[in-house]
Design a protein around this motif. Structure first.
Motif, PDB file in Angstrom:
ATOM      1  N   LYS A  32       0.840  -1.192   0.000  1.00 36.49           N
ATOM      2  CA  LYS A  32       0.000   0.000   0.000  1.00 36.49           C
ATOM      3  C   LYS A  32       0.878   1.246   0.000  1.00 36.49           C
ATOM      4  O   LYS A  32       1.793   1.385   0.804  1.00 36.49           O
ATOM      5  N   GLU A  34       2.573   4.760   0.619  1.00 31.96           N
ATOM      6  CA  GLU A  34       2.687   5.617   1.793  1.00 31.96           C
ATOM      7  C   GLU A  34       2.250   7.027   1.418  1.00 31.96           C
ATOM      8  O   GLU A  34       2.634   7.547   0.376  1.00 31.96           O
ATOM      9  N   LYS A  71       3.852   9.692  -1.038  1.00 28.65           N
ATOM     10  CA  LYS A  71       5.235  10.063  -0.710  1.00 28.65           C
ATOM     11  C   LYS A  71       6.158   9.765  -1.882  1.00 28.65           C
ATOM     12  O   LYS A  71       7.135  10.483  -2.119  1.00 28.65           O
TER      13      LYS A  71
END
Length: 269
Positions: A32, A34, A71
């Motif tokens: 998943k 970030e 990110k």
């Protein structure tokens, strides 16, 4: 009346317990993406550096609400897992390898579907620029105003790399976001249209031209500037176009259980 209230409360507890059961949740994943929280604010959008790029003018004030943004750029590993879980074709890696490389050779609809899979979406063009400029600061490149230090922050044409590189291999900007200048161009959810004519009569949905941002390993240095805009058709695939996801805090809260009936703490991705 008390008995009716008791039954009603028990029913609510039962539904709440089901909503937290893994059966009702998205497919679990070790990959998943970030996300980084970005506090909203107001900024001047466009070519704030030289005020000479007609495609990024006129400068205009934009208000941004709190949101989260990836990110890192989405990698082959993350996209491959999504593709296998949803029966999609794996994107071509041209024998350069997969893993942590920024994913390419996917179209806009593929990227949006990936983000939707997690309850997210592609960032708007406004969110993207605001985040790349570390909450709207006067930044020519994401992380620096000094072209001589760009190599510290971005994989560009000067890096002499012929393929999408490992996500996060360079230094992040002030918000902790990697590769918002360079590596791969990034798709946004916004249609490509002129700032001077935002209410164009062109049918934008039929036209299917979307904004991509951030420059790449293949593009000239100028496209790595935070305000530089490029358009691509939503069905096109490229060897230097990828993406990252975003979601507003408001959207997350609306996804909460019985939102508006009870007060819960703000949700996070």
């Amino acid at each position: 009346m008390n008995e009716i209230l008791r039954i009603f409360l028990l029913a609510l507890i039962f539904v709440f317990s089901l909503s937290n059961c893994s059966v009702f949740k998205n497919t679990p994943s070790t990959s998943k993406p970030e996300m980084v929280f970005v506090e909203g604010g107001t900024f001047l959008m466009g070519d704030v550096i030289k005020r000479s790029n007609s495609d990024a003018l006129p400068l205009h004030e934009v208000n941004i609400k709190d949101f989260y943004i990836g990110k890192y750029e989405i990698t082959f590993e993350q996209y491959d897992e999504f593709a296998l879980n949803t029966g999609r074709e794996l994107p071509n890696d041209r024998d350069y390898g997969r893993g942590q490389r920024a994913v390419v050779y996917i179209n806009w609809h593929d990227a949006q579907a990936f983000c939707n899979y997690w309850g997210w979406r592609l960032p708007t063009e406004k969110e993207w620029e605001y985040a790349a400029r570390s909450r709207g600061k006067k930044m020519q490149f994401s992380g620096t105003n000094n072209i001589d230090s760009l190599d510290v922050y971005a994989v560009t044409k000067n890096s002499n790399i012929n393929f999408s590189y490992l996500a996060g291999s360079k230094k992040p900007n002030e918000l902790g976001l990697y590769d918002m200048s360079g590596n791969v161009l990034e798709m946004t959810g916004s249609f490509y249209q002129s700032y001077s004519a935002p209410d164009s009569i062109i049918n934008l949905q039929d036209r299917g031209l979307r904004v991509v941002r951030g420059g790449s390993f293949l593009e000239n240095i100028s496209t790595n500037q935070t305000f530089w805009r490029v358009g691509t058709y939503d069905l096109m695939i490229h060897n230097d176009v990828g993406f990252r996801c975003a979601v507003s805090q408001e959207e997350l809260n609306k996804q909460g259980f019985l939102n508006g009936l009870f007060q819960f703490k703000e949700k996070q991705p």
